[in-house]
Design an enzyme around this catalytic site. Structure first.
Site: not given
Ligand code: EPZ
Length: 448
Positions: A22-23, A116, A121, A328, A421
């Site tokens: 998916k990702n 989610c 986020r 995850d 999803r």
């Molecule tokens: C991706 O989400 C994945 N989703 C998530 O999987 C996964 O949990 C996550 O990466 C971490 O591995 C998809 O790929 C579609 P991040 P993403 O930006 O990109 C903070 C699932 O179940 N952050 O790596 O949104 C954020 O709040 C989903 O498949 C900021 O502060 O995650 C978090 O604490 C759930 N500002 C950390 O960074 C930003 O602009 C990591 O988030 C961006 C992120």
């Protein structure tokens, strides 16, 4: 409303092929916007987030087709730059259309992304990185008079400014994207992907420091490089992108989904049994395999796993950016450790609200105490079925399925829409392992 009915307390035995990732599918499909010619994606999972992404691509004027697990996307007819509606608001990865639309059209308008509810986020890392590449943002659709982009909206837009977005939309434009040096405050998966999508057709070179290392990003880079891009991973967390004029079409096959595979490995650890994964992406799951080994669960090179009746507890495990333990898989791990011999502790370091599954597991008899970012789990010999629980999010839903499969008695899990999803057919997969699980429709549900 659809829900799952599960009769638990049976070992899981059989063979399984893991669906496509998916990702990886979501950024790769979004990247089909860039360049010319139709791209064909094989092993594309049939899941709601992919369908939502295809709907957004069609909203922009692309032609999409699906035959089984093969999807084609032809962007040649696209001329829109604003996306709106439930699909874009439902999924987190809709934010990637920022980079792709700016890369192809020089402007983009879209709602804040969904996804989610596992934390606040924010998308500040995305916006700051794109600003470095020459992108300008405004809080509302800039009128032609102000020199801003007059966003080419899609039919049926209903926002007061005609773009289908209220003031909480994101409006971005760039006269010309130019390469830059960018350091991400955290190795954010989405921010890394968005920066790559905007930089791949920019003028000059872009270097991303503290980039995420998730395999999904390698897949995105492989897909783009096969189309003529030049993206290199360098030592540490550095990615270098040499901007190109255009990209050609390609046919690309997605890897297996490491998180779905990890979810099922943890279900095997919770229920006991022996499972043969025909296409286990083991090289992407080293952190989980190390934890499973500490739980007394062996996974062989050929994807065969053997688990005894009850796993061992794991004293301390913390989620971390790849290649650390994936956030995850934190909820599925919590479910499995709920049945372990001994006391375990899981530290959630990535998201501030990702322990919501614990309350449902407690209804099934799990002994879980949340102390800040730590979940303390005292394993019990059995969990009890009979509780009616609702999936709080995608991976929490998978965790509840694991707990119900291991519990005695019958369980009902609502919120199947979350599970759908990311899991193509969780019933089919577990039925192939001998589980008694079925998807049921509540017909007499009153819809007000
Ligand atoms: C991706 O989400 C994945 N989703 C998530 O999987 C996964 O949990 C996550 O990466 C971490 O591995 C998809 O790929 C579609 P991040 P993403 O930006 O990109 C903070 C699932 O179940 N952050 O790596 O949104 C954020 O709040 C989903 O498949 C900021 O502060 O995650 C978090 O604490 C759930 N500002 C950390 O960074 C930003 O602009 C990591 O988030 C961006 C992120």
């Amino acid at each position: 409303m659809r829900y799952l009915e599960i009769a638990g307390r049976r070992p899981l035995c059989g063979e399984l092929t893991i669906q496509g990732s998916k990702n990886a599918a979501l950024p790769v499909l979004t990247a089909c916007l860039l360049g010319d010619g139709p791209c064909i994606i094989d092993n594309c999972p049939q899941i709601q987030d992919v369908e939502d992404t295809l709907a957004i691509l069609r909203m922009l004027g692309c032609k999409t087709e699906r035959t089984g697990h093969t999807v084609s996307v032809d962007p040649s007819g696209m001329e829109k730059t604003a996306i709106f509606g439930p699909q874009a608001e439902r999924i987190r990865s809709s934010v990637l259309f920022l980079g792709a639309l700016l890369g192809r059209m020089g402007e983009a308008a879209l709602p804040y992304p969904g996804g989610c509810a596992i934390g606040s986020r924010p998308i500040d890392y995305h916006l700051r990185a794109l600003e470095k590449l020459g992108v300008r943002f405004s809080k509302s659709s800039p009128s032609g008079a102000s020199g801003g982009a007059s966003f080419r909206q899609t039919e049926g837009s209903d926002g007061e400014d005609g773009s289908g977005l209220g003031s909480d939309g994101i409006y971005a434009s760039a006269t010309r994207l130019r390469g830059a040096g960018i350091r991400l405050p955290q190795p954010s998966v989405g921010a890394t992907e968005n920066t790559i999508l905007a930089a791949v057709l920019a003028d000059g070179e872009t270097v991303i420091e503290n980039a995420a290392l998730e395999p999904e990003i390698d897949e995105l880079c492989r897909f783009l490089n096969l189309r003529g891009a030049k993206i290199r991973r360098e030592r540490g967390r550095r990615i270098r992108i040499f901007g190109k004029q255009t990209l050609g079409p390609v046919r690309y096959r997605l890897d297996a989904d490491r998180i779905v595979a990890g979810s099922y490995l943890l279900a095997g650890a919770a229920c006991g049994g022996s499972i043969h994964f025909r296409n286990l992406p083991a090289e992407q799951l080293s952190a989980l395999l190390a934890v499973l080994s500490r739980m007394g669960v062996q996974v062989a090179e050929d994807g065969r796993m053997c688990a005894g009746e009850r796993p061992l507890a794991v004293e301390n495990i913390a989620t971390a950016p790849y290649p650390g333990f994936p956030t995850d898989l934190q909820s599925p791990l919590m479910a499995a450790l709920g049945l372990a011999r001994g006391e375990s502790r899981i530290w959630e370091r990535m998201f501030e609200n990702r322990f919501r599954t614990a309350a449902c597991l407690r209804k099934m008899g799990a002994d879980i105490t949340i102390e800040g970012s730590c979940a303390r789990i005292k394993g019990t010999a059995t969990l009890r079925g009979g509780a009616e629980v609702r999936a709080p999010d995608l991976r929490g839903g998978a965790a509840l399925v694991t707990a119900a499969l291991a519990a005695s008695g019958r369980s009902r899990i609502e919120g199947y829409e979350y599970i759908a999803r990311g899991y193509e057919d969780i019933c089919r997969d577990f039925q192939s392992l001998g589980a008694e699980i079925r998807l049921t429709e509540d017909r007499d549900e009153k819809v007000w």
